[in-house]
Design a protein around this motif. Structure first.
Motif, PDB file in Angstrom:
ATOM      1  N   ILE A  41      13.072  -7.652  45.477  1.00  0.00           N
ATOM      2  CA  ILE A  41      13.654  -8.210  44.939  1.00  0.00           C
ATOM      3  C   ILE A  41      12.898  -8.595  43.685  1.00  0.00           C
ATOM      4  CG2 ILE A  41      14.577 -10.869  44.969  1.00  0.00           C
ATOM      5  CD1 ILE A  41      15.978  -8.716  46.853  1.00  0.00           C
ATOM      6  N   LYS A  42      11.841  -8.566  43.438  1.00  0.00           N
ATOM      7  CA  LYS A  42      10.625  -9.205  42.401  1.00  0.00           C
ATOM      8  C   LYS A  42      11.132  -8.699  41.397  1.00  0.00           C
ATOM      9  CE  LYS A  42       5.933  -9.971  41.478  1.00  0.00           C
ATOM     10  NZ  LYS A  42       4.530  -9.391  41.183  1.00  0.00           N
ATOM     11  N   GLU A  43      11.698  -6.990  41.414  1.00  0.00           N
ATOM     12  CA  GLU A  43      12.219  -5.865  40.075  1.00  0.00           C
ATOM     13  C   GLU A  43      13.466  -6.195  39.859  1.00  0.00           C
ATOM     14  OE1 GLU A  43       9.827  -1.925  39.453  1.00  0.00           O
ATOM     15  OE2 GLU A  43      11.997  -1.653  40.485  1.00  0.00           O
ATOM     16  N   GLN A  44      14.441  -7.015  40.123  1.00  0.00           N
ATOM     17  CA  GLN A  44      15.960  -6.860  40.096  1.00  0.00           C
ATOM     18  C   GLN A  44      15.175  -7.888  38.368  1.00  0.00           C
ATOM     19  OE1 GLN A  44      17.340  -9.239  43.201  1.00  0.00           O
ATOM     20  NE2 GLN A  44      18.229  -6.343  44.303  1.00  0.00           N
ATOM     21  N   PRO A  45      14.980  -8.779  38.498  1.00  0.00           N
ATOM     22  CA  PRO A  45      15.498  -9.586  36.879  1.00  0.00           C
ATOM     23  C   PRO A  45      14.658  -8.591  36.175  1.00  0.00           C
ATOM     24  CG  PRO A  45      13.959 -11.095  38.407  1.00  0.00           C
ATOM     25  CD  PRO A  45      14.158  -9.517  38.876  1.00  0.00           C
ATOM     26  N   LEU A  46      13.838  -7.765  35.888  1.00  0.00           N
ATOM     27  CA  LEU A  46      13.894  -6.045  34.940  1.00  0.00           C
ATOM     28  C   LEU A  46      14.356  -5.669  34.883  1.00  0.00           C
ATOM     29  CD1 LEU A  46      11.893  -4.611  33.272  1.00  0.00           C
ATOM     30  CD2 LEU A  46      10.711  -3.262  34.534  1.00  0.00           C
ATOM     31  N   LEU A  47      15.340  -5.056  36.013  1.00  0.00           N
ATOM     32  CA  LEU A  47      16.621  -4.130  36.115  1.00  0.00           C
ATOM     33  C   LEU A  47      18.133  -4.861  35.084  1.00  0.00           C
ATOM     34  CD1 LEU A  47      16.390  -2.932  39.478  1.00  0.00           C
ATOM     35  CD2 LEU A  47      15.288  -1.605  37.344  1.00  0.00           C
ATOM     36  N   LEU A  48      17.773  -6.259  35.361  1.00  0.00           N
ATOM     37  CA  LEU A  48      18.437  -7.028  34.930  1.00  0.00           C
ATOM     38  C   LEU A  48      18.612  -7.132  33.442  1.00  0.00           C
ATOM     39  CD1 LEU A  48      21.428  -8.557  35.389  1.00  0.00           C
ATOM     40  CD2 LEU A  48      20.211 -11.071  35.380  1.00  0.00           C
ATOM     41  N   LYS A  49      17.278  -6.832  33.049  1.00  0.00           N
ATOM     42  CA  LYS A  49      17.479  -6.987  31.046  1.00  0.00           C
ATOM     43  C   LYS A  49      17.256  -6.105  30.951  1.00  0.00           C
ATOM     44  CE  LYS A  49      12.180  -6.951  28.867  1.00  0.00           C
ATOM     45  NZ  LYS A  49      10.710  -7.559  28.811  1.00  0.00           N
ATOM     46  N   LEU A  50      16.978  -4.836  31.738  1.00  0.00           N
ATOM     47  CA  LEU A  50      17.637  -3.630  31.399  1.00  0.00           C
ATOM     48  C   LEU A  50      18.608  -3.530  31.142  1.00  0.00           C
ATOM     49  CD1 LEU A  50      14.740  -1.271  33.022  1.00  0.00           C
ATOM     50  CD2 LEU A  50      14.377  -1.832  30.543  1.00  0.00           C
ATOM     51  N   HIS A  51      19.568  -3.914  32.128  1.00  0.00           N
ATOM     52  CA  HIS A  51      20.971  -3.638  32.032  1.00  0.00           C
ATOM     53  C   HIS A  51      22.083  -4.077  30.632  1.00  0.00           C
ATOM     54  CE1 HIS A  51      25.093  -3.573  33.821  1.00  0.00           C
ATOM     55  NE2 HIS A  51      25.537  -4.758  32.897  1.00  0.00           N
ATOM     56  N   ASN A  52      21.377  -5.813  30.446  1.00  0.00           N
ATOM     57  CA  ASN A  52      21.652  -5.868  29.203  1.00  0.00           C
ATOM     58  C   ASN A  52      21.599  -5.376  28.077  1.00  0.00           C
ATOM     59  OD1 ASN A  52      23.109  -8.076  30.660  1.00  0.00           O
ATOM     60  ND2 ASN A  52      21.369  -9.278  31.121  1.00  0.00           N
ATOM     61  N   ALA A  53      20.252  -5.209  27.842  1.00  0.00           N
ATOM     62  CA  ALA A  53      19.539  -4.479  26.955  1.00  0.00           C
ATOM     63  C   ALA A  53      19.526  -2.741  26.195  1.00  0.00           C
ATOM     64  CB  ALA A  53      18.321  -3.850  26.466  1.00  0.00           C
ATOM     65  N   TYR A  54      20.635  -2.706  27.298  1.00  0.00           N
ATOM     66  CA  TYR A  54      20.934  -0.992  27.257  1.00  0.00           C
ATOM     67  C   TYR A  54      22.923  -0.752  27.566  1.00  0.00           C
ATOM     68  CZ  TYR A  54      16.597  -0.105  25.733  1.00  0.00           C
ATOM     69  OH  TYR A  54      15.725  -0.241  25.247  1.00  0.00           O
ATOM     70  N   PRO A  55      23.919  -1.675  27.213  1.00  0.00           N
ATOM     71  CA  PRO A  55      24.348  -1.524  28.259  1.00  0.00           C
ATOM     72  C   PRO A  55      25.851  -0.413  28.524  1.00  0.00           C
ATOM     73  CG  PRO A  55      25.055  -3.262  26.554  1.00  0.00           C
ATOM     74  CD  PRO A  55      23.694  -2.900  26.466  1.00  0.00           C
ATOM     75  N   ASP A  56      25.830  -0.111  27.290  1.00  0.00           N
ATOM     76  CA  ASP A  56      26.590   1.451  26.985  1.00  0.00           C
ATOM     77  C   ASP A  56      25.618   2.976  27.433  1.00  0.00           C
ATOM     78  OD1 ASP A  56      28.422  -0.552  26.105  1.00  0.00           O
ATOM     79  OD2 ASP A  56      28.290  -0.772  24.527  1.00  0.00           O
ATOM     80  N   LYS A  57      24.408   2.842  27.536  1.00  0.00           N
ATOM     81  CA  LYS A  57      23.856   3.528  27.546  1.00  0.00           C
ATOM     82  C   LYS A  57      23.194   3.537  28.811  1.00  0.00           C
ATOM     83  CE  LYS A  57      22.562   3.789  22.944  1.00  0.00           C
ATOM     84  NZ  LYS A  57      21.457   3.031  21.476  1.00  0.00           N
TER      85      LYS A  57
END
Length: 164
Positions: free
Chosen positions: A67-83
């Motif tokens: 759960i603690k790592e999910q904000p980072l995953l969300l950040k990465l998801h938003n930073a590279y939405p098509d990649k």
């Protein structure tokens, strides 16, 4: 002469076999297939994401580090939405807890689970012993990193996607 021919043939086929890619969980292996239902009951197949970098993320709603790592995953998801695609595999056994964690974390990527916990076939395929566990899979389905978290995960994804 026959002996030399046999030795050369044996050596040739041995080299072919040792250089062949295998399905497995080591870096350089082809990531094992996962075909599990999402929150709506529709099966989502990991290999359908080929062509982009994929983070296969094993987690559970009861896992604090997950759960603690999910904000980072969300950040990465938003930073590279098509990649970058994220394919999250939950080890939860109760759908209500799993879906509540997805809603609370606002996790927009593919979330799957068969709600079988350690009896799930993916446990054996990925040699899963604990969560969190992740695998970074390239556009061809090859594992390029595993079990990296935090800044190391962020840096690895950035280097792979921004070097192109």
């Amino acid at each position: 002469m026959k002996k030399i021919y046999l030795v050369l043939t044996f050596t040739f086929f041995n080299l072919l076999l040792t250089n062949a890619q295998v399905v497995g969980t080591d870096i350089g292996d082809i990531a094992p297939e996962i075909d599990l239902p999402d929150t709506k009951g529709e099966n989502q197949v990991l290999s359908s994401l080929r062509g982009s970098l994929v983070l296969v993320d094993f987690w559970a709603s009861w896992c604090g580090p997950c759960i603690k790592e999910q904000p980072l995953l969300l950040k990465l998801h938003n930073a590279y939405p098509d990649k970058l695609s994220i394919y999250s595999v939950s080890m939860d056994t109760k759908k209500a807890l799993w879906t509540a964690a997805i809603a609370k974390g606002k996790l927009p990527w593919i979330n799957v689970s068969d709600l079988k916990y350690w009896q799930s076939p993916v446990v054996g395929a990925y040699l899963l012993q604990s969560v969190p566990l992740n695998f970074l899979v390239d556009k061809n389905g090859i594992i390029v990193a595993k079990n990296i978290h935090g800044k190391a995960l962020e840096d690895k994804i950035k280097s792979l996607l921004e070097s192109k």
